[in-house]
Design a protein around this motif. Structure first.
Motif, PDB file in Angstrom:
ATOM      1  N   TYR A   1     -13.970 -18.101  53.964  1.00 19.29           N
ATOM      2  CA  TYR A   1     -12.477 -18.113  54.593  1.00 19.29           C
ATOM      3  C   TYR A   1     -11.492 -17.060  54.103  1.00 19.29           C
ATOM      4  N   LEU A   2     -11.477 -16.566  52.932  1.00 17.60           N
ATOM      5  CA  LEU A   2     -10.700 -15.424  52.463  1.00 17.60           C
ATOM      6  C   LEU A   2     -11.160 -14.140  53.269  1.00 17.60           C
ATOM      7  N   LEU A   3     -12.444 -14.184  53.112  1.00 18.12           N
ATOM      8  CA  LEU A   3     -12.961 -12.822  53.850  1.00 18.12           C
ATOM      9  C   LEU A   3     -12.996 -12.828  54.981  1.00 18.12           C
ATOM     10  N   ALA A   4     -12.694 -13.940  55.797  1.00 15.79           N
ATOM     11  CA  ALA A   4     -12.473 -13.903  57.106  1.00 15.79           C
ATOM     12  C   ALA A   4     -10.907 -13.400  57.548  1.00 15.79           C
ATOM     13  N   ASN A   5     -10.082 -13.683  56.541  1.00 16.70           N
ATOM     14  CA  ASN A   5      -8.585 -13.361  56.738  1.00 16.70           C
ATOM     15  C   ASN A   5      -8.315 -12.069  56.033  1.00 16.70           C
TER      16      ASN A   5
ATOM     17  N   SER B   1     -10.729 -12.314  63.068  1.00 19.53           N
ATOM     18  CA  SER B   1     -10.689 -13.272  62.294  1.00 19.53           C
ATOM     19  C   SER B   1     -10.991 -14.733  62.564  1.00 19.53           C
ATOM     20  N   THR B   2     -10.308 -14.996  63.905  1.00 19.29           N
ATOM     21  CA  THR B   2     -10.273 -16.344  64.398  1.00 19.29           C
ATOM     22  C   THR B   2     -11.798 -16.447  64.774  1.00 19.29           C
ATOM     23  N   ARG B   3     -12.636 -15.578  65.230  1.00 20.82           N
ATOM     24  CA  ARG B   3     -14.078 -16.115  65.552  1.00 20.82           C
ATOM     25  C   ARG B   3     -14.706 -16.346  64.154  1.00 20.82           C
ATOM     26  N   LEU B   4     -14.357 -15.405  63.083  1.00 17.66           N
ATOM     27  CA  LEU B   4     -15.160 -15.960  61.765  1.00 17.66           C
ATOM     28  C   LEU B   4     -14.620 -17.100  61.264  1.00 17.66           C
ATOM     29  N   ARG B   5     -13.397 -17.440  61.335  1.00 20.44           N
ATOM     30  CA  ARG B   5     -12.893 -18.884  60.831  1.00 20.44           C
ATOM     31  C   ARG B   5     -13.578 -19.863  61.547  1.00 20.44           C
ATOM     32  N   GLU B   6     -13.724 -19.839  62.912  1.00 16.62           N
ATOM     33  CA  GLU B   6     -14.431 -21.028  63.809  1.00 16.62           C
ATOM     34  C   GLU B   6     -15.896 -21.078  63.403  1.00 16.62           C
TER      35      GLU B   6
ATOM     36  N   ILE C   1     -17.189 -20.230  60.346  1.00 17.43           N
ATOM     37  CA  ILE C   1     -17.368 -20.944  59.261  1.00 17.43           C
ATOM     38  C   ILE C   1     -16.801 -22.352  59.149  1.00 17.43           C
ATOM     39  N   GLN C   2     -16.045 -22.964  59.923  1.00 20.64           N
ATOM     40  CA  GLN C   2     -15.742 -24.254  60.370  1.00 20.64           C
ATOM     41  C   GLN C   2     -16.861 -24.979  60.897  1.00 20.64           C
ATOM     42  N   ASP C   3     -17.484 -24.384  61.847  1.00 18.20           N
ATOM     43  CA  ASP C   3     -18.431 -24.850  62.497  1.00 18.20           C
ATOM     44  C   ASP C   3     -19.772 -25.274  61.532  1.00 18.20           C
ATOM     45  N   VAL C   4     -19.996 -24.186  60.584  1.00 18.15           N
ATOM     46  CA  VAL C   4     -20.907 -24.560  59.385  1.00 18.15           C
ATOM     47  C   VAL C   4     -20.449 -25.643  58.709  1.00 18.15           C
ATOM     48  N   ALA C   5     -19.167 -25.612  58.288  1.00 18.24           N
ATOM     49  CA  ALA C   5     -18.725 -26.575  57.331  1.00 18.24           C
ATOM     50  C   ALA C   5     -18.998 -27.945  58.229  1.00 18.24           C
ATOM     51  N   ASN C   6     -18.540 -28.206  59.193  1.00 20.88           N
ATOM     52  CA  ASN C   6     -18.556 -29.376  59.971  1.00 20.88           C
ATOM     53  C   ASN C   6     -20.221 -29.983  60.058  1.00 20.88           C
ATOM     54  N   LYS C   7     -21.035 -29.056  60.235  1.00 25.24           N
ATOM     55  CA  LYS C   7     -22.414 -29.391  60.391  1.00 25.24           C
ATOM     56  C   LYS C   7     -22.974 -29.821  58.936  1.00 25.24           C
ATOM     57  N   THR C   8     -22.642 -29.111  57.884  1.00 24.91           N
ATOM     58  CA  THR C   8     -22.955 -29.483  56.736  1.00 24.91           C
ATOM     59  C   THR C   8     -22.373 -30.761  56.188  1.00 24.91           C
ATOM     60  N   GLN C   9     -21.197 -30.996  56.475  1.00 22.86           N
ATOM     61  CA  GLN C   9     -20.613 -32.290  56.239  1.00 22.86           C
ATOM     62  C   GLN C   9     -21.419 -33.338  57.162  1.00 22.86           C
TER      63      GLN C   9
END
Length: 178
Positions: A94-98, A107-112, A114-122
Protein backbone atom coordinates in the motif's frame (compact mmCIF):
# COMPACT_ATOMS: atom_id res chain seq x y z
CA UNK A 1 23.00 5.18 5.34
CA UNK A 2 21.98 5.06 1.72
CA UNK A 3 21.60 8.13 -0.40
CA UNK A 4 18.24 9.13 -1.80
CA UNK A 5 17.59 8.02 -5.37
CA UNK A 6 17.64 10.72 -8.01
CA UNK A 7 17.93 8.89 -11.31
CA UNK A 8 15.96 6.17 -13.05
CA UNK A 9 18.88 3.76 -12.50
CA UNK A 10 18.88 4.41 -8.74
CA UNK A 11 15.10 4.05 -8.49
CA UNK A 12 15.11 0.84 -10.51
CA UNK A 13 17.96 -0.58 -8.41
CA UNK A 14 15.94 0.02 -5.23
CA UNK A 15 12.77 -1.44 -6.74
CA UNK A 16 14.60 -4.57 -7.85
CA UNK A 17 16.19 -4.91 -4.41
CA UNK A 18 12.76 -4.43 -2.81
CA UNK A 19 11.50 -7.58 -4.54
CA UNK A 20 13.67 -9.82 -2.34
CA UNK A 21 14.53 -7.59 0.63
CA UNK A 22 13.44 -8.07 4.21
CA UNK A 23 13.82 -4.34 4.97
CA UNK A 24 10.94 -3.37 2.68
CA UNK A 25 9.80 -0.41 4.78
CA UNK A 26 13.23 1.21 4.71
CA UNK A 27 13.51 0.84 0.93
CA UNK A 28 9.99 2.20 0.35
CA UNK A 29 10.83 5.18 2.55
CA UNK A 30 13.94 5.87 0.44
CA UNK A 31 11.88 5.61 -2.75
CA UNK A 32 9.29 8.00 -1.38
CA UNK A 33 11.85 10.59 -0.31
CA UNK A 34 13.75 10.40 -3.60
CA UNK A 35 13.28 12.89 -6.41
CA UNK A 36 13.21 12.19 -10.11
CA UNK A 37 12.72 14.28 -13.23
CA UNK A 38 9.38 12.84 -14.38
CA UNK A 39 9.83 12.72 -18.15
CA UNK A 40 7.64 10.73 -20.52
CA UNK A 41 9.98 7.80 -21.16
CA UNK A 42 11.11 7.55 -17.55
CA UNK A 43 7.55 7.78 -16.24
CA UNK A 44 6.34 4.79 -18.24
CA UNK A 45 9.35 2.61 -17.46
CA UNK A 46 9.32 3.43 -13.75
CA UNK A 47 5.55 2.89 -13.51
CA UNK A 48 5.91 -0.50 -15.24
CA UNK A 49 8.72 -1.43 -12.84
CA UNK A 50 6.59 -0.47 -9.84
CA UNK A 51 3.65 -2.51 -11.17
CA UNK A 52 5.93 -5.51 -11.67
CA UNK A 53 7.38 -5.07 -8.18
CA UNK A 54 3.91 -4.99 -6.59
CA UNK A 55 2.98 -8.19 -8.47
CA UNK A 56 6.15 -9.91 -7.29
CA UNK A 57 5.53 -8.78 -3.70
CA UNK A 58 1.96 -10.07 -3.88
CA UNK A 59 3.30 -13.47 -4.99
CA UNK A 60 5.92 -13.47 -2.22
CA UNK A 61 3.29 -12.55 0.39
CA UNK A 62 1.02 -15.36 -0.79
CA UNK A 63 3.84 -17.92 -0.60
CA UNK A 64 4.99 -16.64 2.81
CA UNK A 65 1.45 -16.83 4.23
CA UNK A 66 0.97 -20.34 2.87
CA UNK A 67 4.30 -21.47 4.36
CA UNK A 68 3.52 -19.82 7.71
CA UNK A 69 0.15 -21.57 7.92
CA UNK A 70 1.63 -24.94 6.88
CA UNK A 71 4.44 -24.67 9.41
CA UNK A 72 2.10 -24.01 12.35
CA UNK A 73 1.69 -26.95 14.72
CA UNK A 74 -2.09 -26.69 14.76
CA UNK A 75 -4.24 -24.20 12.92
CA UNK A 76 -4.91 -22.22 16.10
CA UNK A 77 -1.27 -21.93 17.13
CA UNK A 78 0.28 -18.77 15.79
CA UNK A 79 -2.50 -17.98 13.34
CA UNK A 80 -2.89 -14.43 14.62
CA UNK A 81 0.81 -13.79 14.05
CA UNK A 82 0.58 -15.19 10.50
CA UNK A 83 -2.33 -12.91 9.69
CA UNK A 84 -0.61 -9.85 11.14
CA UNK A 85 2.49 -10.69 9.09
CA UNK A 86 0.33 -10.83 5.95
CA UNK A 87 -1.10 -7.43 6.85
CA UNK A 88 2.47 -6.10 7.12
CA UNK A 89 3.04 -7.22 3.52
CA UNK A 90 -0.16 -5.50 2.41
CA UNK A 91 0.87 -2.34 4.29
CA UNK A 92 4.21 -2.28 2.50
CA UNK A 93 2.53 -2.71 -0.88
CA UNK A 94 0.00 0.00 0.00
CA UNK A 95 2.88 2.37 0.83
CA UNK A 96 4.54 1.49 -2.47
CA UNK A 97 1.29 2.25 -4.31
CA UNK A 98 1.23 5.69 -2.70
CA UNK A 99 4.68 6.90 -3.73
CA UNK A 100 4.51 10.68 -4.09
CA UNK A 101 5.57 10.78 -7.74
CA UNK A 102 2.97 8.31 -9.04
CA UNK A 103 -0.06 9.70 -10.81
CA UNK A 104 -3.36 9.49 -8.93
CA UNK A 105 -4.67 7.10 -11.58
CA UNK A 106 -1.73 4.73 -11.16
CA UNK A 107 -1.92 4.89 -7.36
CA UNK A 108 -5.64 4.19 -7.43
CA UNK A 109 -5.19 1.23 -9.77
CA UNK A 110 -2.45 -0.24 -7.58
CA UNK A 111 -4.48 0.25 -4.38
CA UNK A 112 -7.49 -1.44 -6.00
CA UNK A 113 -5.31 -4.37 -7.11
CA UNK A 114 -3.87 -4.74 -3.60
CA UNK A 115 -7.33 -4.52 -2.01
CA UNK A 116 -8.66 -7.13 -4.45
CA UNK A 117 -5.90 -9.58 -3.53
CA UNK A 118 -6.44 -8.85 0.18
CA UNK A 119 -10.17 -9.57 -0.18
CA UNK A 120 -9.54 -12.83 -2.06
CA UNK A 121 -6.93 -13.89 0.51
CA UNK A 122 -9.36 -13.19 3.35
CA UNK A 123 -12.12 -15.18 1.63
CA UNK A 124 -9.78 -18.16 1.14
CA UNK A 125 -8.67 -18.02 4.77
CA UNK A 126 -12.29 -17.97 5.95
CA UNK A 127 -13.09 -20.96 3.72
CA UNK A 128 -10.10 -22.84 5.14
CA UNK A 129 -11.13 -21.97 8.70
CA UNK A 130 -14.70 -23.14 8.09
CA UNK A 131 -13.55 -26.47 6.63
CA UNK A 132 -10.89 -27.07 9.29
CA UNK A 133 -12.75 -26.16 12.48
CA UNK A 134 -16.45 -26.73 13.07
CA UNK A 135 -16.46 -24.97 16.47
CA UNK A 136 -16.17 -21.55 14.86
CA UNK A 137 -13.18 -20.48 16.97
CA UNK A 138 -10.79 -20.52 14.04
CA UNK A 139 -13.18 -18.56 11.84
CA UNK A 140 -13.59 -16.03 14.63
CA UNK A 141 -9.81 -15.61 14.86
CA UNK A 142 -9.47 -15.24 11.08
CA UNK A 143 -12.18 -12.57 11.03
CA UNK A 144 -10.73 -10.73 14.04
CA UNK A 145 -7.32 -10.57 12.33
CA UNK A 146 -8.63 -9.96 8.81
CA UNK A 147 -5.89 -9.37 6.26
CA UNK A 148 -8.11 -7.16 4.11
CA UNK A 149 -8.74 -4.52 6.77
CA UNK A 150 -6.55 -2.01 8.57
CA UNK A 151 -3.41 -2.73 6.57
CA UNK A 152 -3.11 0.97 5.79
CA UNK A 153 -2.31 1.61 9.48
CA UNK A 154 1.03 1.24 11.15
CA UNK A 155 1.83 -2.47 11.56
CA UNK A 156 4.07 -1.77 14.55
CA UNK A 157 0.95 -1.01 16.59
CA UNK A 158 -0.79 -4.25 15.61
CA UNK A 159 -1.13 -7.21 17.90
CA UNK A 160 -3.12 -10.29 16.96
CA UNK A 161 -6.60 -10.29 18.47
CA UNK A 162 -7.48 -13.18 20.73
CA UNK A 163 -3.86 -14.25 21.00
CA UNK A 164 -1.86 -14.91 24.15
CA UNK A 165 0.11 -12.02 25.58
CA UNK A 166 3.79 -12.65 26.15
CA UNK A 167 5.66 -10.72 28.81
CA UNK A 168 9.09 -10.08 27.26
CA UNK A 169 10.74 -9.25 30.59
CA UNK A 170 10.25 -12.66 32.19
CA UNK A 171 10.01 -14.95 29.18
CA UNK A 172 6.84 -16.41 30.71
CA UNK A 173 3.42 -16.38 29.14
CA UNK A 174 0.62 -14.41 30.68
CA UNK A 175 -2.58 -16.00 29.50
CA UNK A 176 -5.50 -13.64 29.60
CA UNK A 177 -8.78 -15.48 30.02
CA UNK A 178 -12.07 -13.90 28.91
Amino acid sequence: MRSLPGTYAEFSELLIELRTASNRRELIDLLNRGKIDWQTGIAERLTRLILDTVNILLDRMSKALRQDIQSMGGLHDGLGRCLVNARHWFTDMYLLANLHFLSEETSTRLREQIQDVANKTQAELEKLATRSDHTGKLLFQVRQNAVNKNYQTSPEAEKPSGAESINPGTGRRNIILP
